[in-house]
Each structure stands twice: as structure tokens, then as C-alpha cells.
Design a protein around this motif. Structure first.
Motif, PDB file in Angstrom:
ATOM      1  N   HIS A  98       0.838  -1.213   0.000  1.00 24.69           N
ATOM      2  CA  HIS A  98       0.000   0.000   0.000  1.00 24.69           C
ATOM      3  C   HIS A  98       0.866   1.253   0.000  1.00 24.69           C
ATOM      4  N   HIS A 139      -5.338  -0.590   7.094  1.00 23.91           N
ATOM      5  CA  HIS A 139      -5.056   0.236   8.277  1.00 23.91           C
ATOM      6  C   HIS A 139      -5.643  -0.263   9.600  1.00 23.91           C
ATOM      7  N   HIS A 142       1.165   5.278  -2.073  1.00 22.77           N
ATOM      8  CA  HIS A 142       0.339   6.224  -2.829  1.00 22.77           C
ATOM      9  C   HIS A 142       1.125   6.837  -3.967  1.00 22.77           C
ATOM     10  N   ASP A 178       1.810   3.051   3.393  1.00 26.35           N
ATOM     11  CA  ASP A 178       1.055   4.273   3.092  1.00 26.35           C
ATOM     12  C   ASP A 178       1.977   5.396   2.600  1.00 26.35           C
ATOM     13  N   LYS A 232      -9.716  -0.701  -5.082  1.00 23.02           N
ATOM     14  CA  LYS A 232      -9.707   0.020  -3.817  1.00 23.02           C
ATOM     15  C   LYS A 232     -11.020   0.754  -3.629  1.00 23.02           C
TER      16      LYS A 232
HETATM   17 ZN   LIG Z   1      -3.540   4.791   2.015  1.00 26.64          ZN
END
Ligand SMILES: [Zn+2]
Length: 299
Positions: free
Chosen positions: A25, A209, A27, A260, A137
């Protein structure tokens, strides 16, 4: 599981290079499309290298260099349309596919469909499959729905889950809060995944998360009750992971490593791996989370 050689005492000796790490994961997104206030939140704390991060979103070679430097074998590039809150449109899916084409083995494109605004969600999922998208997602706080809102009339959402279940496309759902302007954090409760796991039993469902920082009890309950739901560890500061999930080892077969990065508060992919490797966890849990589980889910 924690013999003398792989118990907590060996933690200091662990090296990222000993694992073929998938960061499930990260971005990599068309940040230039962000709404101005969202862009400001994204920029906060990384002002000095923000121009570099924008350039990174245009050039996969820069990302591959960082992955080599950080000892990361593969990354999952989270993308999803969020026209009303973040500013991303459907072309974010084409962006992810195009970016990943530079090195398809190592760059895994994720895409999305906005169940609230998309008029033909089944066709939209088929289009994702044609693009080579590896994971769908859903971001309830950024798209404005609860993950089980199909039980209250959001038919597009049931259609998305059903086609993903039938076609074997894993679905990654954000849980927990979001700090971006306009985000609706009330939609971050992992309990809503209880319905989804029951109603779509063959769906490969991933909870991102672990409900952090508010809903860890709910998250742990869902993961223990539904052994086919996976936990993406991104967004949880690794050094605090065992405070969030004291019984993490019970989830060994469900853990997926993620950071993340480069979201607010995440220093780097390698720094996070090093913090994780310093935790008093057995070798088999480490290897399952960093390497093996992601290779089972996304060969
Ligand atoms: Zn994220």
C-alpha cells in the motif's frame, strides 16, 4: 514459532535485505489533480521535497530507484476515483496502469470505481480488469458511503463486490480515520466489513489500516471471525503496532505489509520496515507479513 534463533533476542540482527518485500500500500497517484486544500494537507511536513514527490508521480524510474535503495521488491499503487473529496477522476485508473507498465512485475496497479457516482459499475470493473488492475480500492471516507451500504439501497456497491468475487479481483477497503479536508471518518468503522464478508464469502477482502486510530477492537474482531479477510498494516506506525494489535501473531496468515508512503506522517518505506523488524515478533510472522502472504494473494 519463536525458537531461540528467531525469538525477540534476534530482532536486532534482522535486515530488510533478507526478505523479498511487497509494500502492499503506497500512494503513487496523479497528485496534480488534487483539490487545492487537499494538496495543502498533502504538502504539510514535506515542503522541501514536495516538488520531487510530484515529479515521482510522473516518472516510474524515480520510484524504482527508491525501491532499489530501500530494498523493496514490489509495491501496490493505491488509486481510486474520489471526484468530490480528493479530486481524482476515473482517469486515475489509466494513470496507474500506464505507470505500472514501466516494470509490471514490481509495480502493481490498483484502481477503483466510485459506487456513488458511477452509472455502470459492472462495466467499470470490467474496464479495470482490461487495464490489468490487480486490486480494487474502495475508500468510504473519501467516496462518501459505508462499506455495507448495499444493505441500505446502494445497489452499485453490491454489483462491485459481486463482480470482484466472481472474477477474483481482490477488494481493498480503507478503514479508520482520514485527515483530508472533507473526508467522512464515520465511514471508517471496520464493523461494516462483517456484512461484506458474510454476503460475499468468496471475495478476497482486505482491510486497510486496521481501523486506526479509533477502531482496532472492531478490526481485530472482524479479522478473527472472518479468516478470509486480510489485514493491510499500512498507516499504523510500526513501532506502535503491538500496542494497536497485542495479539497480532494470531493473524499471521492474514497480514500484508504496507506503509502508506508518502502519505502524511510516513518517513520512508525502509524506515518502516526497520521499525517493524525491531519488534519482538517471531521470524515466521515477519516473513508471512513482509513476503509470503502478498505472494499468495498477488502472485
Ligand atoms: Zn492509504
Amino acid at each position: 514459532m519463536t525458537g531461540a534463533a528467531d525469538g525477540p533476542g534476534a530482532a536486532g540482527a534482522r535486515e530488510p535485505a533478507s526478505y523479498r518485500i511487497t509494500d502492499f500500500h503506497v500512494h503513487i497517484q496523479p497528485w496534480r489533480q488534487l483539490k487545492p486544500q487537499v494538496m495543502e494537507t498533502m504538502r504539510r511536513g514535506k515542503e522541501e521535497h514536495f516538488e520531487f514527490l510530484l515529479a515521482l508521480m510522473d516518472d516510474p524510474r524515480l520510484l524504482l530507484e527508491i525501491m532499489d535503495r530501500d530494498g523493496i521488491d514490489r509495491v501496490g499503487m493505491v488509486n481510486y476515483p474520489s471526484p468530490r473529496i480528493m479530486g481524482f477522476g476515473d482517469e486515475t485508473n489509466e494513470f496507474a496502469a500506464r505507470y505500472a507498465a514501466a516494470e509490471p512485475r514490481r509495480l502493481l496497479p490498483y484502481g477503483g470505481v466510485d459506487p456513488v457516482t458511477n452509472a455502470d459499475p459492472v462495466r467499470a470493473v470490467e474496464h479495470l480488469l482490461e487495464l490489468g488492475i490487480r486490486v480494487l480500492k474502495l475508500h468510504p471516507p473519501h467516496q462518501g458511503f459505508a462499506a455495507n451500504d448495499y444493505t441500505r439501497g446502494l445497489d452499485a456497491l453490491a454489483k462491485i463486490y459481486a463482480i470482484c468475487e466472481a472474477r477474483g479481483l481482490p477488494v481493498l477497503v480503507h478503514t479508520g480515520t482520514s485527515i483530508f479536508p472533507g473526508a467522512r471518518s464515520k465511514y471508517g468503522n471496520p464493523m461494516e466489513l462483517d456484512d461484506v464478508a458474510i454476503d460475499f464469502p468468496d471475495l478476497r477482502l482486505i482491510m486497510a489500516h486496521g481501523g486506526r486510530p479509533l477502531y482496532m477492537h472492531e478490526a481485530f474482531f472482524i479479522l478473527r471471525r472472518h479468516r478470509h479477510v486480510w489485514l493491510d498494516l499500512s498507516g499504523i506506525p510500526p513501532r506502535n503496532l503491538l500496542e494497536y494489535f497485542p495479539r497480532l501473531t494470531e493473524l499471521e496468515t492474514q497480514l500484508l505489509w504496507g506503509t502508506d508512503w508518502p502519505s502524511p506522517g510516513v518517513r520512508g518505506m525502509r524506515e518502516n520496515v526497520q521499525q517493524f523488524l525491531a519488534l519482538p515478533l517471531g521470524e515466521s510472522v515477519m516473513r508471512a507479513a513482509l513476503e509470503m502472504n502478498a505472494r499468495r494473494l498477488l502472485p
